[in-house]
Design an enzyme around this catalytic site. Structure first.
Site, mmCIF file in Angstrom:
data_model
loop_
_atom_site.group_PDB
_atom_site.id
_atom_site.type_symbol
_atom_site.label_atom_id
_atom_site.label_comp_id
_atom_site.label_asym_id
_atom_site.label_seq_id
_atom_site.Cartn_x
_atom_site.Cartn_y
_atom_site.Cartn_z
ATOM 1 N N CYS A 235 35.206 35.966 40.761
ATOM 2 C CA CYS A 235 35.082 36.572 42.148
ATOM 3 C C CYS A 235 34.106 35.806 42.691
ATOM 4 C CB CYS A 235 34.919 37.935 41.130
ATOM 5 S SG CYS A 235 34.357 39.058 42.198
ATOM 6 N N HIS A 366 38.909 38.989 38.047
ATOM 7 C CA HIS A 366 38.096 39.203 36.793
ATOM 8 C C HIS A 366 38.765 39.115 35.633
ATOM 9 C CE1 HIS A 366 33.835 40.300 38.117
ATOM 10 N NE2 HIS A 366 34.650 40.774 39.225
ATOM 11 N N GLU A 368 37.494 38.337 32.713
ATOM 12 C CA GLU A 368 37.650 38.342 31.656
ATOM 13 C C GLU A 368 37.697 39.585 30.782
ATOM 14 O OE1 GLU A 368 34.397 39.788 34.815
ATOM 15 O OE2 GLU A 368 36.137 38.534 33.959
#
Length: 396
Positions: A235, A366, A368
Site C-alpha cells: 500500500c 494489503h 497480510e
C-alpha cells in the site's frame, strides 16, 4: 474438474447461521485423496471458502490431487497447488475429462496440492531469515508500531519479523538497517509528504503525514535497491518505492477521472462478483479480510510468477485477475522509470516491480489480511533466505 463418483467423505463449510457455504467431496484412490471443492453460496464466493476447504482436506489427508478447469488454475496456483502429468491422475478421475466434448474449451489441468511441509523447529531459528517491517510513528503515545498481521504473515511464511523504527532519516542508519536484515517489508500507513515528489500544494484530504518517516523510508528504499535486499512494499510501501525512485502520486483519487476508469473496467472487462463493490476512494471498511475489487496481474512479471505459482515466466504467462482488499485514497501517478507496472485496476497501477532485481516489488492492496496473499510473503522469505545463505557462505 474430474468427476468423483462414490466419494468416501465430504467436508462441509457453514455460515454462522448454519447455511451451507460450500463443500469438498473426497475419494481415495491408491492411498491418495482426490478432491472436488465447490462453493455453493453466492455470498461465499471470493471469501476464502474454497481455499479453506482445500486446506482442511490437506491437513486430514496430506497430498491432494484433482483436475482443475483452465479458468480456475490461477486460483489453485495462488494457494500452493502445482501442475502434474496426466499419468499421475488415476483413470477413474481423469477419464471423463478426456472424453468430454468441452475438453478443448475447458482446458482441464491435472494438479496437486502437496502435503503441508513442516515449519522450521523453534530451535532452528537461524534457518529463518530476518524480515524488517517499517513502523508508523504515534506522536500521542510516543510509540513506533505496526499491525500484528504483518508479523503473523512473516512468521507463517518462515521468517522472523523485526520492527524497523524511523528513529532518524540519515543514510547511515538506512545502510545499517539494510545490512542487518535479510528482507524488508515497507508497511502501510499515512500519506507521503507531497514535497517529496515535487508538489508544493497539499490536498486537504491528506492524513497522518510524517516527514521523518518519509525521509527515512526513501533512504531505506534506495539502499535496499542498491544492495539487492529483497523488498516488498504494501500500500503506502508501493507508493514510497515509487517516490524514492523518482515517481509521483495522485494525492486524492476522487479528484481525478481514475475512479470512472476503474468503474468502467470493473463493469466490463474485469467484472467483480456481486458481493464486491468499488468504493469511491478505493478505501473499504472492515473487515479487511474481504475483497472489494479485482486486480489484473500482467503476464511475464515477477508478481505473476508468484501469484500463479510459476517458478519462472514462460510463453503461457497470460494476464489473470484476483480479488483484493483496498484501503487507500492515493495512487501512483507518474511511475518511476526504474519500475514496471505489474498489476492494474482499470487505469490505476496496483502493482509495480524492478524487473532487474531478484525481488523488489510492491502492491497497492494489503495481502497480510488475505489468504491469497500468502504466496507474496513466502516468496519474500525464500528470496531473503537465499540472500542470507549467500552472505553467510561468503564469510566462511
Amino acid at each position: 474438474m474430474g468427476v468423483l463418483e462414490g466419494f468416501d467423505t465430504t467436508l462441509v463449510a457453514h455460515f454462522e447461521n448454519g447455511k451451507i457455504a460450500g463443500f469438498c467431496r473426497i475419494r481415495i484412490f491408491d492411498s491418495v485423496a482426490y478432491v472436488n471443492p465447490i462453493v455453493t453460496a453466492d455470498e461465499a464466493k471470493g471469501q476464502g471458502v474454497g481455499s479453506s476447504l482445500m486446506e482442511a482436506a490437506r491437513k486430514t489427508y496430506g497430498e491432494l490431487r484433482f483436475v482443475a478447469r483452465g479458468s480456475a488454475v490461477p486460483f489453485y496456483r495462488s494457494i500452493g497447488c502445482e501442475e502434474i502429468p496426466w499419468g499421475m491422475i488415476c483413470p477413474e478421475v481423469g477419464a471423463d475429462c478426456k472424453t468430454c466434448p468441452d475438453f478443448a474449451e475447458c482446458k482441464p489441468l491435472p494438479m496437486t496440492m502437496p502435503a503441508e511441509q513442516p515449519q522450521p523447529a523453534s530451535h532452528d531459528l537461524c534457518r529463518r531469515p530476518i524480515i524488517g517491517i517499517t513502523t508508523d510513528i504515534n506522536f500521542d503515545t510516543n510509540l513506533c508500531s505496526t499491525n500484528h498481521e504483518y508479523q503473523s504473515a512473516v512468521w507463517a511464511a518462515g521468517g522472523i519479523p523485526l520492527m524497523v523504527p524511523s528513529i532518524e532519516d540519515s543514510p547511515e542508519y538506512a545502510s545499517a538497517m539494510c545490512n542487518a536484515l535479510d528482507g524488508l517489508i515497507l508497511s502501510g500507513g499515512g500519506d507521503i509528504d507531497p514535497t517529496e515528489y515535487g508538489q508544493e500544494e497539499h490536498h486537504p484530504e491528506l492524513k497522518d503525514v510524517q516527514p521523518q518517516r518519509d525521509r527515512f523510508e526513501i533512504s531505506l528504499v534506495q539502499e535496499a535497491r542498491k544492495t539487492g535486499l529483497p523488498t516488498l512494499g504494501i500500500c503506502r510501501g508501493l507508493q514510497i518505492m515509487n517516490v524514492a525512485l523518482g515517481g509521483t502520486l495522485v494525492q486524492h483519487i476522487e479528484d481525478t477521472n481514475l475512479g470512472e476508469a476503474i468503474g468502467a473496467h470493473a463493469s466490463a472487462e474485469n467484472a467483480a462478483p456481486s458481493h464486491m463493490r468499488l468504493f469511491a476512494e478505493h478505501s473499504q471498511p472492515k473487515p479487511y479480510t474481504s475483497p472489494s475489487h479485482l486486480v489484473r496481474i500482467k503476464g511475464d512479471t515477477k508478481l505473476h510468477d508468484i501469484m500463479s505459482g510459476r517458478a519462472v515466466a514462460n510463453n503461457e504467462s497470460h494476464d489473470f485477475s484476483i480479488p483484493v482488499n483496498s484501503m487507500h485514497h492515493q495512487a501512483i501517478d507518474y511511475l518511476s522509470p526504474s519500475l514496471t507496472a505489474s498489476a492494474y485496476c482499470g487505469a490505476l497501477v496496483e502493482g509495480a516491480e524492478d524487473p532487474n532485481a531478484a525481488f523488489f516489488l510492491g502492491v497497492q492492496w494489503h495481502p497480510e489480511y488475505m489468504e491469497n496473499g500468502r504466496p507474496l510473503f513466502a516468496a519474500l522469505c525464500q528470496a531473503a533466505l537465499a540472500r542470507c545463505e549467500t552472505r553467510r557462505a561468503s564469510k566462511r
